[in-house]
Scaffold this motif. Structure first.
Motif, PDB file in Angstrom:
ATOM      1  N   GLU A  25     -19.246  13.722  -3.540  1.00 54.33           N
ATOM      2  CA  GLU A  25     -18.343  13.383  -3.590  1.00 54.33           C
ATOM      3  C   GLU A  25     -17.013  14.348  -2.531  1.00 54.33           C
ATOM      4  N   PRO A  26     -17.159  15.258  -1.817  1.00 50.45           N
ATOM      5  CA  PRO A  26     -16.065  16.127  -1.212  1.00 50.45           C
ATOM      6  C   PRO A  26     -14.771  15.876  -1.401  1.00 50.45           C
ATOM      7  N   ASP A  27     -13.679  17.134  -1.969  1.00 52.93           N
ATOM      8  CA  ASP A  27     -12.581  16.784  -2.372  1.00 52.93           C
ATOM      9  C   ASP A  27     -11.870  16.571  -1.058  1.00 52.93           C
ATOM     10  N   VAL A  28     -10.773  16.145  -1.621  1.00 54.03           N
ATOM     11  CA  VAL A  28      -9.932  16.207   0.576  1.00 54.03           C
ATOM     12  C   VAL A  28      -8.962  17.417   0.361  1.00 54.03           C
ATOM     13  N   GLU A  29      -8.718  17.688  -1.281  1.00 51.01           N
ATOM     14  CA  GLU A  29      -7.329  18.225  -1.094  1.00 51.01           C
ATOM     15  C   GLU A  29      -7.748  19.641  -0.206  1.00 51.01           C
ATOM     16  N   PHE A  31      -9.651  19.992   1.398  1.00 51.61           N
ATOM     17  CA  PHE A  31      -9.765  20.576   3.181  1.00 51.61           C
ATOM     18  C   PHE A  31      -8.661  20.340   3.504  1.00 51.61           C
ATOM     19  N   GLY A  32      -7.925  19.507   2.514  1.00 50.89           N
ATOM     20  CA  GLY A  32      -6.118  19.637   2.976  1.00 50.89           C
ATOM     21  C   GLY A  32      -5.912  20.523   3.295  1.00 50.89           C
ATOM     22  N   HIS A  33      -5.503  21.707   2.161  1.00 46.90           N
ATOM     23  CA  HIS A  33      -5.028  22.796   1.500  1.00 46.90           C
ATOM     24  C   HIS A  33      -6.401  23.389   2.999  1.00 46.90           C
ATOM     25  N   LEU A  34      -7.464  23.823   3.252  1.00 43.99           N
ATOM     26  CA  LEU A  34      -7.780  24.663   4.227  1.00 43.99           C
ATOM     27  C   LEU A  34      -7.106  24.689   5.544  1.00 43.99           C
ATOM     28  N   VAL A  35      -6.945  22.989   5.906  1.00 46.69           N
ATOM     29  CA  VAL A  35      -6.497  23.419   7.160  1.00 46.69           C
ATOM     30  C   VAL A  35      -4.814  23.599   7.412  1.00 46.69           C
ATOM     31  N   ARG A  36      -4.336  23.248   6.156  1.00 45.11           N
ATOM     32  CA  ARG A  36      -3.051  23.823   6.083  1.00 45.11           C
ATOM     33  C   ARG A  36      -3.389  25.385   6.600  1.00 45.11           C
ATOM     34  N   LYS A  37      -3.825  26.000   5.341  1.00 48.05           N
ATOM     35  CA  LYS A  37      -3.904  27.715   5.897  1.00 48.05           C
ATOM     36  C   LYS A  37      -4.075  28.077   6.887  1.00 48.05           C
ATOM     37  N   LEU A  38      -5.048  27.459   7.341  1.00 53.00           N
ATOM     38  CA  LEU A  38      -5.718  27.959   8.834  1.00 53.00           C
ATOM     39  C   LEU A  38      -4.779  27.763   9.479  1.00 53.00           C
ATOM     40  N   SER A  39      -4.263  26.917   9.857  1.00 52.85           N
ATOM     41  CA  SER A  39      -3.319  26.941  10.547  1.00 52.85           C
ATOM     42  C   SER A  39      -1.867  28.009  10.916  1.00 52.85           C
ATOM     43  N   GLY A  40      -1.789  27.460   9.248  1.00 46.90           N
ATOM     44  CA  GLY A  40      -0.509  28.958   9.081  1.00 46.90           C
ATOM     45  C   GLY A  40      -1.001  29.793   9.674  1.00 46.90           C
ATOM     46  N   GLN A  41      -2.245  29.663   9.820  1.00 44.71           N
ATOM     47  CA  GLN A  41      -2.881  31.424  10.421  1.00 44.71           C
ATOM     48  C   GLN A  41      -2.766  31.418  11.700  1.00 44.71           C
ATOM     49  N   LYS A  42      -2.325  30.369  12.180  1.00 41.87           N
ATOM     50  CA  LYS A  42      -2.885  30.520  13.636  1.00 41.87           C
ATOM     51  C   LYS A  42      -4.214  29.906  14.107  1.00 41.87           C
ATOM     52  N   GLU A  53     -15.080  18.556  10.189  1.00 43.20           N
ATOM     53  CA  GLU A  53     -16.243  18.362   8.993  1.00 43.20           C
ATOM     54  C   GLU A  53     -15.335  17.704   7.344  1.00 43.20           C
ATOM     55  N   SER A  54     -14.523  17.250   8.321  1.00 47.83           N
ATOM     56  CA  SER A  54     -13.836  16.459   6.766  1.00 47.83           C
ATOM     57  C   SER A  54     -14.473  15.046   7.444  1.00 47.83           C
ATOM     58  N   GLN A  55     -14.113  14.646   8.866  1.00 46.87           N
ATOM     59  CA  GLN A  55     -14.238  13.604   9.306  1.00 46.87           C
ATOM     60  C   GLN A  55     -15.550  12.606   8.821  1.00 46.87           C
ATOM     61  N   ALA A  56     -16.639  13.824   9.042  1.00 49.50           N
ATOM     62  CA  ALA A  56     -18.040  13.603   9.057  1.00 49.50           C
ATOM     63  C   ALA A  56     -17.969  13.419   7.460  1.00 49.50           C
ATOM     64  N   ALA A  57     -17.747  13.556   6.636  1.00 51.56           N
ATOM     65  CA  ALA A  57     -17.667  13.443   5.336  1.00 51.56           C
ATOM     66  C   ALA A  57     -16.492  12.323   4.584  1.00 51.56           C
ATOM     67  N   GLY A  58     -16.455  11.786   5.633  1.00 51.61           N
ATOM     68  CA  GLY A  58     -15.329  10.567   5.170  1.00 51.61           C
ATOM     69  C   GLY A  58     -14.317  10.890   5.026  1.00 51.61           C
ATOM     70  N   LEU A  59     -13.168  12.333   4.504  1.00 51.39           N
ATOM     71  CA  LEU A  59     -11.844  12.568   4.276  1.00 51.39           C
ATOM     72  C   LEU A  59     -11.183  12.335   5.199  1.00 51.39           C
ATOM     73  N   LYS A  60      -9.569  11.495   5.113  1.00 50.52           N
ATOM     74  CA  LYS A  60      -8.808  12.425   6.409  1.00 50.52           C
ATOM     75  C   LYS A  60      -7.748  12.935   5.302  1.00 50.52           C
ATOM     76  N   PRO A  61      -7.392  13.971   5.447  1.00 50.38           N
ATOM     77  CA  PRO A  61      -6.607  15.072   4.662  1.00 50.38           C
ATOM     78  C   PRO A  61      -4.946  14.733   4.645  1.00 50.38           C
ATOM     79  N   ARG A  62      -3.942  15.085   3.914  1.00 47.94           N
ATOM     80  CA  ARG A  62      -2.799  14.507   3.965  1.00 47.94           C
ATOM     81  C   ARG A  62      -2.038  14.702   4.609  1.00 47.94           C
ATOM     82  N   GLU A  63      -0.968  14.407   4.862  1.00 40.71           N
ATOM     83  CA  GLU A  63       0.222  14.000   6.055  1.00 40.71           C
ATOM     84  C   GLU A  63       0.522  15.457   6.140  1.00 40.71           C
TER      85      GLU A  63
END
Length: 122
Positions: A25-29, A31-42, A53-63
């Motif tokens: 069971e992967p950690d949703v946090e 994925f969320g922190h990585l998405v946030r950091k990648l978005s911050g780096q454009k 990848e998170s959707q395939a794992a059944g996870l949804k990062p926080r808003e």
């Protein structure tokens, strides 16, 4: 998370890949922190791939972690990812714009929205 905060995104991505291979069971946090950091780096395409990848794992990062990605997709005209969706706070932004407006009609809309909000909490 330590690598993400220190700006070592590539190292964090490799650790995430190791986690995906070893943990059931992967950690949703993560994925969320990585998405946030990648978005911050454009790095929008990489962030969207991570959302897949998170959707395939059944996870949804926080808003809070996908807010910047949504904004970047809107600015670039990129189609929204199903997990990103529309902004749940858009109604509040629209009300603030209407409240600051000098047009009488917009002020009436803001007044009605404010009254609905106060009545619903009573």
């Amino acid at each position: 998370e330590m690598y993400i905060r220190s700006g070592e995104v590539e190292k964090a991505l490799s650790i995430k890949d190791e986690m995906m291979q070893t943990v059931d069971e992967p950690d949703v946090e993560v994925f969320g922190h990585l998405v946030r950091k990648l978005s911050g780096q454009k790095r929008v395409q990489e962030a969207l791939a991570l959302m897949d990848e998170s959707q395939a794992a059944g996870l949804k990062p926080r808003e809070r972690n996908i807010r910047e990605l949504r904004r970047l997709c809107d600015v670039a005209g990129i189609e929204q990812h199903p997990l990103v969706g529309t902004d749940p706070e858009q109604w509040r932004k629209d009300a603030n714009v209407a409240k600051r407006s000098k047009r009488k009609k917009d002020n009436q809309v803001a007044y009605r929205m404010r009254m609905m909000m106060t009545n619903s909490f009573s």
